[in-house]
Scaffold this active site. Structure first.
Site, PDB file in Angstrom:
ATOM      1  N   GLU A 191      -6.007 -10.612  -1.606  1.00 33.70           N
ATOM      2  CA  GLU A 191      -6.815 -10.476  -0.380  1.00 33.70           C
ATOM      3  C   GLU A 191      -8.302 -10.468  -0.745  1.00 33.70           C
ATOM      4  O   GLU A 191      -9.076  -9.637  -0.271  1.00 33.70           O
ATOM      5  CB  GLU A 191      -6.444  -9.196   0.372  1.00 33.70           C
ATOM      6  CG  GLU A 191      -4.966  -9.101   0.700  1.00 33.70           C
ATOM      7  CD  GLU A 191      -4.589  -7.892   1.554  1.00 33.70           C
ATOM      8  OE1 GLU A 191      -5.488  -7.219   2.091  1.00 33.70           O
ATOM      9  OE2 GLU A 191      -3.378  -7.629   1.676  1.00 33.70           O
TER      10      GLU A 191
ATOM     11  N   ASP B 197      -1.229  -3.918  -3.189  1.00 28.82           N
ATOM     12  CA  ASP B 197      -1.997  -2.703  -2.871  1.00 28.82           C
ATOM     13  C   ASP B 197      -3.479  -2.913  -3.173  1.00 28.82           C
ATOM     14  O   ASP B 197      -3.862  -3.834  -3.905  1.00 28.82           O
ATOM     15  CB  ASP B 197      -1.459  -1.515  -3.687  1.00 28.82           C
ATOM     16  CG  ASP B 197      -1.614  -0.172  -2.973  1.00 28.82           C
ATOM     17  OD1 ASP B 197      -2.524  -0.034  -2.141  1.00 28.82           O
ATOM     18  OD2 ASP B 197      -0.813   0.740  -3.271  1.00 28.82           O
TER      19      ASP B 197
ATOM     20  N   GLU C 106       0.800  -1.240   0.000  1.00 33.22           N
ATOM     21  CA  GLU C 106       0.000   0.000   0.000  1.00 33.22           C
ATOM     22  C   GLU C 106       0.831   1.287   0.000  1.00 33.22           C
ATOM     23  O   GLU C 106       0.594   2.197   0.793  1.00 33.22           O
ATOM     24  CB  GLU C 106      -0.946  -0.008   1.205  1.00 33.22           C
ATOM     25  CG  GLU C 106      -1.824  -1.249   1.220  1.00 33.22           C
ATOM     26  CD  GLU C 106      -2.760  -1.331   2.427  1.00 33.22           C
ATOM     27  OE1 GLU C 106      -2.563  -0.565   3.390  1.00 33.22           O
ATOM     28  OE2 GLU C 106      -3.684  -2.161   2.396  1.00 33.22           O
TER      29      GLU C 106
HETATM   30  C1  GLA Z   1      -4.865  -4.610   4.228  1.00 33.50           C
HETATM   31  C2  GLA Z   1      -3.669  -5.444   4.582  1.00 33.50           C
HETATM   32  C3  GLA Z   1      -4.056  -6.732   5.206  1.00 33.50           C
HETATM   33  C4  GLA Z   1      -5.133  -6.559   6.220  1.00 33.50           C
HETATM   34  C5  GLA Z   1      -6.281  -5.856   5.624  1.00 33.50           C
HETATM   35  C6  GLA Z   1      -7.386  -5.763   6.636  1.00 33.50           C
HETATM   36  O1  GLA Z   1      -5.483  -5.039   3.103  1.00 33.50           O
HETATM   37  O2  GLA Z   1      -2.840  -5.704   3.493  1.00 33.50           O
HETATM   38  O3  GLA Z   1      -2.955  -7.294   5.830  1.00 33.50           O
HETATM   39  O4  GLA Z   1      -4.659  -5.825   7.326  1.00 33.50           O
HETATM   40  O5  GLA Z   1      -5.838  -4.590   5.248  1.00 33.50           O
HETATM   41  O6  GLA Z   1      -7.511  -6.911   7.407  1.00 33.50           O
END
Ligand code: GLA
Length: 380
Positions: A283, A216, A169
């Site tokens: 994610e 990101d 990020e």
């Molecule tokens: C971001 C991070 C993850 C996690 C999420 C929320 O996406 O990359 O590690 O902390 O936020 O759980």
């Protein structure tokens, strides 16, 4: 951020309730669902790895661990390898949970993806505090601390972790896409924009065989029109490549919702491929209710979700997996951010493919049907 459920340490047994989707009291179905006979990882075998996030041993029930073994062939530690938890004070490392996770995964033939080394949050303030001389931290001291962190953490996992989200990020929100628009994090302020290149070089030094990714959220946004955060990500990645950074791929986090622009997702994948990079969806979750900007924090949404919303969620997942399947030569991995609507940072928004009782939701079957070719979604 930190899974509230994991943090609470509560482990409940799978509850075999018989309620209906959309009711207030849970997410299970009125009749036993036709149990998905094929695990997600097997459905997509030969195309890409399918993973989940979690901190695992000691925190998950037997039913949850069995679900993980059945469906996933790679695990991302949800929190325990982040800089804050793993290295809370200079020279103090918490290895217990990361080691147990790696060991459990190795014992079950499951790969591990490291997450994450450089981030603006969940990182100890000590990295930026004055040195032994009492003077404010210098660029050199911050670099020394970060290098030691990366060499130690990546070095310990060397050969046992497939790859790393090296930097997480780094791009700020709200830019036009005309510049890299880097976030003015403490790392950026003390070291500067080359903190990314340095971090990748050190990670490569610590484990030359590890796959190294930039990770990101919302970096697919604007891809079709080549603007916004996507355009910034392309500028950043081109610079990293020009600087000789040992980067193998990009993690598109994929914290999505019912109206996510799937054309942007597909274009982002082909744009990153054009740079010679692999792509992971790192994610993945698709919220079924409430607001969702793609970023932390969000706690929007509550108990009641209509059956129509779960059906729509299944359609969105189907379209996404259809894109991933068609681009499987570029996609290395698709990782869900959690295993069930109970084990999710957005639990109230029911974003995953197993419900809070670990029962399959319509989205699971839709994803399996895309894999088998039974379902071919119409793309926008
Ligand atoms: C971001 C991070 C993850 C996690 C999420 C929320 O996406 O990359 O590690 O902390 O936020 O759980």
């Amino acid at each position: 951020m930190t899974s509230r459920l994991a943090a609470s340490g509560l482990i409940a047994c799978a509850i075999l309730a018989t309620t209906v989707y959309g009711q207030n009291n849970g997410d299970t179905k009125s009749a036993p669902s036709p149990a998905a006979s094929v695990g997600l990882k097997d459905a997509y075998a030969g195309r890409f790895l399918v993973g989940c996030a979690g901190d695992l041993p000691g925190r998950y029930s037997d039913a949850e661990l069995a679900n993980i073994k059945a469906n996933y062939n790679i695990v991302t530690p949800e929190n325990c390898m982040k800089p804050g938890p793993i290295h809370p004070a200079e020279g103090t490392y918490n290895w217990t949970t990361p080691d147990a996770l790696v060991q459990w995964c190795q014992g079950n033939n499951i790969k591990v993806w490291g997450h994450t080394l450089v981030w603006h949050t969940q990182t100890g303030r000590w990295f930026f505090e004055p040195g032994a001389d009492g003077q404010p931290v210098t660029r050199e001291l911050a670099m020394e601390r970060l290098k030691k962190h990366i060499m130690t953490v990546v070095g310990r996992c060397r050969g046992r972790v497939l790859g790393w989200d090296v930097v997480n990020e780094a791009i700020a929100d709200g830019g036009t896409g005309a510049t890299e628009n880097l976030r003015t994090s403490s790392w950026y302020k003390v070291i500067g924009p080359d903190v990314l290149t340095l971090a990748f070089k050190w990670a490569h030094e610590a484990d030359p065989s590890a796959q190294l990714y930039y990770n990101d959220y919302n970096i697919e946004q604007g891809a079709v029109q080549n603007k916004g955060k996507h355009a910034s990500s392309m500028l950043l990645l081109k610079r990293l490549l020009q600087e000789g950074t040992p980067i193998n791929g990009v993690g598109i986090q994929g914290h999505w919702h019912l109206d996510t622009n799937i054309a942007d997702v597909e274009k982002a994948i082909t744009d990153y491929e054009s740079l010679g990079l692999k792509v992971s969806i790192s994610e993945l979750d698709v919220t079924a209710t409430g607001t969702n900007t793609g970023a932390f924090p969000t706690r929007s949404g509550s108990g009641t979700v209509s059956p129509e919303a779960f059906q729509k969620q299944a359609e969105v997942y189907a379209k996404l997996f259809d894109v991933f399947k068609r681009h499987s030569r570029t996609i290395s991995r698709v990782t869900f951010w959690g295993i069930s609507d109970r084990r999710s940072w957005r639990a109230g928004q029911r974003p995953l493919v197993f419900d809070a009782q670990l029962q399959p939701k319509p989205a699971l079957q839709a994803i399996l049907d895309v894999a088998s070719g039974k379902k071919v979604p119409t793309q926008p």
